[in-house]
Design a protein around this motif. Structure first.
Motif, PDB file in Angstrom:
ATOM      1  N   PRO A  96       0.822  -1.217   0.000  1.00 15.19           N
ATOM      2  CA  PRO A  96       0.000   0.000   0.000  1.00 15.19           C
ATOM      3  C   PRO A  96       0.858   1.270   0.000  1.00 15.19           C
ATOM      4  O   PRO A  96       2.003   1.274   0.453  1.00 15.19           O
ATOM      5  N   ASP A  97       0.262   2.363  -0.493  1.00 18.08           N
ATOM      6  CA  ASP A  97       0.985   3.634  -0.562  1.00 18.08           C
ATOM      7  C   ASP A  97       0.843   4.466   0.698  1.00 18.08           C
ATOM      8  O   ASP A  97       1.589   5.419   0.899  1.00 18.08           O
ATOM      9  N   GLY A  98      -0.143   4.152   1.516  1.00 21.54           N
ATOM     10  CA  GLY A  98      -0.320   4.947   2.730  1.00 21.54           C
ATOM     11  C   GLY A  98      -1.454   4.384   3.565  1.00 21.54           C
ATOM     12  O   GLY A  98      -2.065   3.368   3.215  1.00 21.54           O
ATOM     13  N   LEU A  99      -1.700   5.047   4.699  1.00 15.90           N
ATOM     14  CA  LEU A  99      -2.841   4.724   5.540  1.00 15.90           C
ATOM     15  C   LEU A  99      -3.763   5.931   5.557  1.00 15.90           C
ATOM     16  O   LEU A  99      -3.285   7.074   5.502  1.00 15.90           O
ATOM     17  N   LEU A 100      -5.054   5.672   5.642  1.00 16.23           N
ATOM     18  CA  LEU A 100      -6.022   6.762   5.749  1.00 16.23           C
ATOM     19  C   LEU A 100      -6.800   6.637   7.053  1.00 16.23           C
ATOM     20  O   LEU A 100      -7.038   5.526   7.544  1.00 16.23           O
ATOM     21  N   ILE A 101      -7.184   7.786   7.592  1.00 12.61           N
ATOM     22  CA  ILE A 101      -8.131   7.834   8.705  1.00 12.61           C
ATOM     23  C   ILE A 101      -9.320   8.647   8.202  1.00 12.61           C
ATOM     24  O   ILE A 101      -9.153   9.803   7.799  1.00 12.61           O
ATOM     25  N   ASN A 102     -10.481   8.044   8.193  1.00 11.27           N
ATOM     26  CA  ASN A 102     -11.693   8.702   7.680  1.00 11.27           C
ATOM     27  C   ASN A 102     -11.450   9.377   6.328  1.00 11.27           C
ATOM     28  O   ASN A 102     -11.861  10.510   6.087  1.00 11.27           O
ATOM     29  N   GLY A 103     -10.773   8.650   5.458  1.00 14.03           N
ATOM     30  CA  GLY A 103     -10.604   9.119   4.085  1.00 14.03           C
ATOM     31  C   GLY A 103      -9.495  10.138   3.883  1.00 14.03           C
ATOM     32  O   GLY A 103      -9.337  10.642   2.778  1.00 14.03           O
ATOM     33  N   ARG A 104      -8.747  10.447   4.926  1.00 12.34           N
ATOM     34  CA  ARG A 104      -7.699  11.465   4.796  1.00 12.34           C
ATOM     35  C   ARG A 104      -6.363  10.953   5.298  1.00 12.34           C
ATOM     36  O   ARG A 104      -6.332  10.108   6.202  1.00 12.34           O
ATOM     37  N   GLY A 105      -5.304  11.524   4.759  1.00  7.00           N
ATOM     38  CA  GLY A 105      -3.960  11.192   5.202  1.00  7.00           C
ATOM     39  C   GLY A 105      -3.613  11.956   6.468  1.00  7.00           C
ATOM     40  O   GLY A 105      -4.498  12.483   7.160  1.00  7.00           O
ATOM     41  N   LEU A 109       3.933   1.853   7.657  1.00 11.73           N
ATOM     42  CA  LEU A 109       3.222   3.066   7.239  1.00 11.73           C
ATOM     43  C   LEU A 109       2.498   3.630   8.453  1.00 11.73           C
ATOM     44  O   LEU A 109       1.978   2.868   9.283  1.00 11.73           O
ATOM     45  N   THR A 110       2.437   4.964   8.540  1.00 12.93           N
ATOM     46  CA  THR A 110       1.803   5.616   9.686  1.00 12.93           C
ATOM     47  C   THR A 110       0.920   6.751   9.187  1.00 12.93           C
ATOM     48  O   THR A 110       1.246   7.402   8.198  1.00 12.93           O
ATOM     49  N   ALA A 111      -0.196   6.963   9.859  1.00 15.71           N
ATOM     50  CA  ALA A 111      -1.001   8.169   9.608  1.00 15.71           C
ATOM     51  C   ALA A 111      -1.474   8.695  10.952  1.00 15.71           C
ATOM     52  O   ALA A 111      -1.684   7.925  11.891  1.00 15.71           O
ATOM     53  N   THR A 112      -1.633  10.004  11.030  1.00 18.09           N
ATOM     54  CA  THR A 112      -2.049  10.620  12.286  1.00 18.09           C
ATOM     55  C   THR A 112      -3.280  11.497  12.067  1.00 18.09           C
ATOM     56  O   THR A 112      -3.532  11.985  10.958  1.00 18.09           O
ATOM     57  N   SER A 113      -4.050  11.663  13.146  1.00 17.55           N
ATOM     58  CA  SER A 113      -5.084  12.694  13.224  1.00 17.55           C
ATOM     59  C   SER A 113      -4.790  13.473  14.498  1.00 17.55           C
ATOM     60  O   SER A 113      -3.908  13.105  15.267  1.00 17.55           O
ATOM     61  N   ILE A 114      -5.571  14.520  14.736  1.00 18.95           N
ATOM     62  CA  ILE A 114      -5.316  15.372  15.892  1.00 18.95           C
ATOM     63  C   ILE A 114      -6.448  15.237  16.914  1.00 18.95           C
ATOM     64  O   ILE A 114      -7.632  15.354  16.568  1.00 18.95           O
ATOM     65  N   LEU A 115      -6.046  14.991  18.164  1.00 16.42           N
ATOM     66  CA  LEU A 115      -6.980  15.088  19.286  1.00 16.42           C
ATOM     67  C   LEU A 115      -6.803  16.508  19.831  1.00 16.42           C
ATOM     68  O   LEU A 115      -5.754  16.834  20.397  1.00 16.42           O
ATOM     69  N   HIS A 116      -7.805  17.345  19.630  1.00 17.28           N
ATOM     70  CA  HIS A 116      -7.675  18.772  19.956  1.00 17.28           C
ATOM     71  C   HIS A 116      -8.471  19.091  21.223  1.00 17.28           C
ATOM     72  O   HIS A 116      -9.700  18.970  21.231  1.00 17.28           O
ATOM     73  N   TYR A 117      -7.769  19.464  22.287  1.00 17.49           N
ATOM     74  CA  TYR A 117      -8.451  19.927  23.505  1.00 17.49           C
ATOM     75  C   TYR A 117      -9.047  21.305  23.196  1.00 17.49           C
ATOM     76  O   TYR A 117      -8.323  22.183  22.695  1.00 17.49           O
ATOM     77  N   SER A 118     -10.302  21.515  23.517  1.00 22.20           N
ATOM     78  CA  SER A 118     -10.969  22.760  23.111  1.00 22.20           C
ATOM     79  C   SER A 118     -10.304  23.986  23.750  1.00 22.20           C
ATOM     80  O   SER A 118     -10.398  25.084  23.219  1.00 22.20           O
ATOM     81  N   ASN A 119      -9.630  23.779  24.885  1.00 24.93           N
ATOM     82  CA  ASN A 119      -8.957  24.909  25.535  1.00 24.93           C
ATOM     83  C   ASN A 119      -7.454  24.905  25.260  1.00 24.93           C
ATOM     84  O   ASN A 119      -6.688  25.527  25.984  1.00 24.93           O
ATOM     85  N   SER A 120      -7.055  24.214  24.203  1.00 28.48           N
ATOM     86  CA  SER A 120      -5.626  24.082  23.919  1.00 28.48           C
ATOM     87  C   SER A 120      -5.119  25.229  23.056  1.00 28.48           C
ATOM     88  O   SER A 120      -5.796  25.666  22.124  1.00 28.48           O
ATOM     89  N   ALA A 121      -3.908  25.687  23.376  1.00 29.14           N
ATOM     90  CA  ALA A 121      -3.272  26.690  22.534  1.00 29.14           C
ATOM     91  C   ALA A 121      -2.023  26.110  21.873  1.00 29.14           C
ATOM     92  O   ALA A 121      -1.346  26.793  21.125  1.00 29.14           O
ATOM     93  N   LEU A 122      -1.708  24.860  22.181  1.00 29.43           N
ATOM     94  CA  LEU A 122      -0.481  24.247  21.671  1.00 29.43           C
ATOM     95  C   LEU A 122      -0.812  23.148  20.677  1.00 29.43           C
ATOM     96  O   LEU A 122      -1.689  22.312  20.929  1.00 29.43           O
ATOM     97  N   SER A 123      -0.074  23.137  19.561  1.00 35.09           N
ATOM     98  CA  SER A 123      -0.312  22.052  18.623  1.00 35.09           C
ATOM     99  C   SER A 123       0.393  20.785  19.122  1.00 35.09           C
ATOM    100  O   SER A 123       1.226  20.833  20.037  1.00 35.09           O
ATOM    101  N   ALA A 124       0.048  19.661  18.498  1.00 32.59           N
ATOM    102  CA  ALA A 124       0.646  18.387  18.892  1.00 32.59           C
ATOM    103  C   ALA A 124       2.142  18.463  18.675  1.00 32.59           C
ATOM    104  O   ALA A 124       2.611  19.038  17.682  1.00 32.59           O
ATOM    105  N   SER A 125       2.912  17.900  19.587  1.00 30.85           N
ATOM    106  CA  SER A 125       4.360  18.017  19.449  1.00 30.85           C
ATOM    107  C   SER A 125       5.040  16.706  19.792  1.00 30.85           C
ATOM    108  O   SER A 125       4.423  15.796  20.352  1.00 30.85           O
TER     109      SER A 125
END
Ligand SMILES: *[C@@H]1O[C@H](CO)[C@@H](O)[C@H](O)[C@H]1NC(C)=O
Ligand SMILES: *[C@@H]1O[C@H](CO)[C@@H](O)[C@H](O)[C@H]1NC(C)=O
Ligand SMILES: *[C@@H]1O[C@H](CO)[C@@H](O)[C@H](O)[C@H]1NC(C)=O
Ligand SMILES: *[C@@H]1O[C@H](CO)[C@@H](O)[C@H](O)[C@H]1NC(C)=O
Ligand SMILES: *[C@@H]1O[C@H](CO)[C@@H](O)[C@H](O)[C@H]1NC(C)=O
Length: 539
Positions: free
Chosen positions: A186-195, A283-299
């Motif tokens: 395979p060329d990649g992994l998808l999560i809900n249709g997105r890379g 192969l790896t794919a990521t999505s973001i778990l976003h805390y609604s009060n977060s000001a920092l991106s995933a790191s």
């Protein structure tokens, strides 16, 4: 409008297709090609109402689903429903052996009921190699309000459809297989249709969320994890589990899991990660778990997965058990069905193999590589059309000999209780799905299965589910009540293997010829092949 619906419902009830006491949900779906860019390059995807993945079905135990599917592709099309049991109703299963394809430009209405079911599943396109182009979507079956659920209501309920993806389109991938070749990696992994980072799941700090994760890929097992968070497993394919905590979960092809995630970490964003398992290139794919009060991106680097050891995965699989005191779809606890006390009447041993037959790559079960007939098997059976298939065209045990092509159908008796042992002497993980049924996972281990292996069976709290892995050089044993009359597909969830013959049909038969055992053929059933021109109802 209301009177039209009431009339339609009355007609359905009179015809015995649906239970009039239970509510109805109506869906109208237009299946078409459309441009998608899942790996950044334009591809032609299969969309449902313009969406990839398709719309989600949210329903409640026992509801009737009326799904009108308009096929706007230029090819025949069918949808099937992974894990929806279709009680008494294999007419709606939507696989090649039960339904005629919906011709291009035409429509078909599925009339199904999620009888006595809860949990997380998905639907997918079953014909050709359409699954490689999309056409799949999530199914959530909620418990009825009167049934206790063994955890507090989550603050949110997210679906994750993850899996491997190819840049080549489904017609090119299928052409590879038709020409006797294998699929590329395979060329990649998808999560809900997105890379990677194409999805954001927003959560409130301090709250708990449910994630329902299914592996909708074609070729590889995946591992699922969330940076900085633990997961409490609560449900597997319709059964409430012992609530164990996991750092990461292996999810094999076609499987579905529900976990609860408590967002108890410092307010920032975190990576949700899927990666391939048991592959030399990961192969790896990521999505973001976003805390609604977060000001920092995933790191930081996304957390790594387990290494390729089978033992880790096997031990995790053994830890997944049913919670005997929790309710399932009914008020009585799941453990009130004492499967470990029921005597099996038959042992079916199924061995997968890769074969070259007539110079082409094929896959087989007990040496038989399935080939489609010109008429759906269920219709041939119903209309008593001879020469489409024969019962007993696949043996109950491995033969060890070469491979041959056959439209393989295994005969089985309604209400019998069988032991099924999947035996994998190959060096890749297998994933098997059985339509129309749930089974108890009695045990799995390395080496060759023998009757002595039964001494290790879990007779008390084995998980019940519909899709199960078999590790390389290993076996997996099931107990399965044959409580659903019909023609049922038993298949590899590895889509190339399935397409090239690693599947067959199990014909669960009752001589009673009663609507209590099986619904009559739907009046709107499409007829094709040698069933063309027959009548679904006497005049
Ligand atoms: C389905 O979608 C296609 C493409 O957008 C469109 O041409 C067609 O008219 C639609 N059919 C129905 C029945 O909505
Ligand atoms: C196809 O759609 C039309 C228009 O909605 C409907 O009248 C017809 O019953 C549908 N046919 C089937 C087989 O569902
Ligand atoms: C099992 O379910 C019961 C009943 O809902 C619940 O109280 C208990 O916490 C669960 N136990 C485990 C180990 O998941
Ligand atoms: C798939 O791609 C080939 C070119 O590689 C093209 O000829 C074909 O039309 C495409 N099929 C679909 C369904 O997009
Ligand atoms: C199962 O078989 C055993 C041994 O033959 C017998 O004692 C037992 O009663 C049977 N159990 C059931 C539920 O039929």
């Amino acid at each position: 409008m209301t009177s039209v619906v009431i009339l339609a419902v009355t007609v359905l009830v009179i015809l015995g297709f649906a239970n009039g006491e239970d509510p109805y949900r109506f869906f109208t779906w237009n299946v078409s090609y459309g441009d998608i860019y899942p790996l950044g390059v334009k591809q032609q995807g299969i969309l449902i109402n313009g969406q990839f993945p398709g719309p989600q079905i949210e329903t409640v135990t026992n509801e009737n689903l009326i799904v009108s599917v308009f096929n706007s592709l230029d090819e025949p099309f069918l949808l099937s429903w992974n894990g929806i049991q279709q009680r008494r109703n294999s007419w709606q299963d939507g696989v090649y052996g039960t339904n005629c394809p919906i011709p291009p430009g035409q429509n078909f209405t599925y009339i199904l009921q999620v009888k006595d079911q809860i949990g997380s599943f998905f639907y997918f396109p079953s014909l050709a190699f359409h699954k490689a182009a999309g056409g799949f979507g999530g199914i959530k079956i909620f418990s009825r309000s009167v049934i206790p659920v063994p955890f507090p209501p989550p603050a949110g309920d997210y679906t994750i459809l993850a899996g491997d993806w190819f840049r080549q389109n489904h017609t090119d991938l299928k052409a590879n297989l038709d020409n006797g070749l294998n699929l590329p990696f395979p060329d990649g992994l998808l999560i809900n249709g997105r890379g990677s980072n194409g999805n954001t799941f927003t959560v409130d700090q301090g709250k708990t969320y449910r994630f329902r994760i299914s592996n909708v890929g074609l070729m590889t097992s995946i591992n699922f994890r969330i940076q900085g968070h633990k997961m409490l497993l609560v449900e597997v394919e319709g059964t409430h589990t012992l609530q164990n905590t996991y750092e990461s979960l292996d999810i094999h092809l076609g499987q579905s899991y529900s976990v609860l995630v408590t967002c108890d970490q410092p307010a920032q964003d975190y990576y949700i990660v899927v990666s391939t398992r048991f592959t030399s290139q990961v192969l790896t794919a990521t999505s973001i778990l976003h805390y609604s009060n977060s000001a920092l991106s995933a790191s930081g680097p996304p957390p790594g997965g387990p290494t390729t050891e089978i033992d880790w995965s096997l031990n995790q699989a053994r830890s997944i058990r049913q919670n005997l005191t929790a309710s399932g779809p009914r008020p009585n606890p799941q453990g009130s069905y004492h499967y470990g006390l029921v005597n099996t009447t038959r042992t079916i041993r199924l061995a997968n193999s890769a074969r070259s037959i007539n110079g082409k790559q094929r896959y087989a079960v007990n040496s038989v590589s399935f080939i489609p007939a010109d008429t759906p098997l269920k219709l041939a059976d119903h209309f008593n059309i001879q020469g489409v298939f024969s019962l007993g065209s696949i043996p109950d045990s491995p033969t060890g000999s070469g491979g041959y092509l056959q439209t393989s159908v295994m005969a089985a008796d309604f209400r019998s209780f069988v032991e099924i042992v999947f035996e994998n002497s190959e060096d890749t993980v297998q994933s098997w799905h059985i339509d129309g049924h749930i089974f108890f996972v009695m045990g799995m281990d390395g080496g060759q299965w023998s009757p002595a292996s039964r001494s290790s069976y879990n007779l008390r709290d084995a998980i019940s589910r519909c899709t199960i892995q078999v590790y390389p050089g290993s076996w997996t044993a099931l107990y399965m009540p044959l409580d659903n009359v019909g023609m049922w597909n038993v298949r590899s969830e590895n889509w190339a293997r399935q397409y090239l013959g690693q599947q067959f049909y199990l014909r669960v038969y009752s001589p009673a010829n009663s609507w209590r055992d099986e619904y009559p053929i739907p009046k709107n059933a499409l007829l094709c092949g040698r069933a063309s021109g027959r009548k679904t109802r006497p005049l």
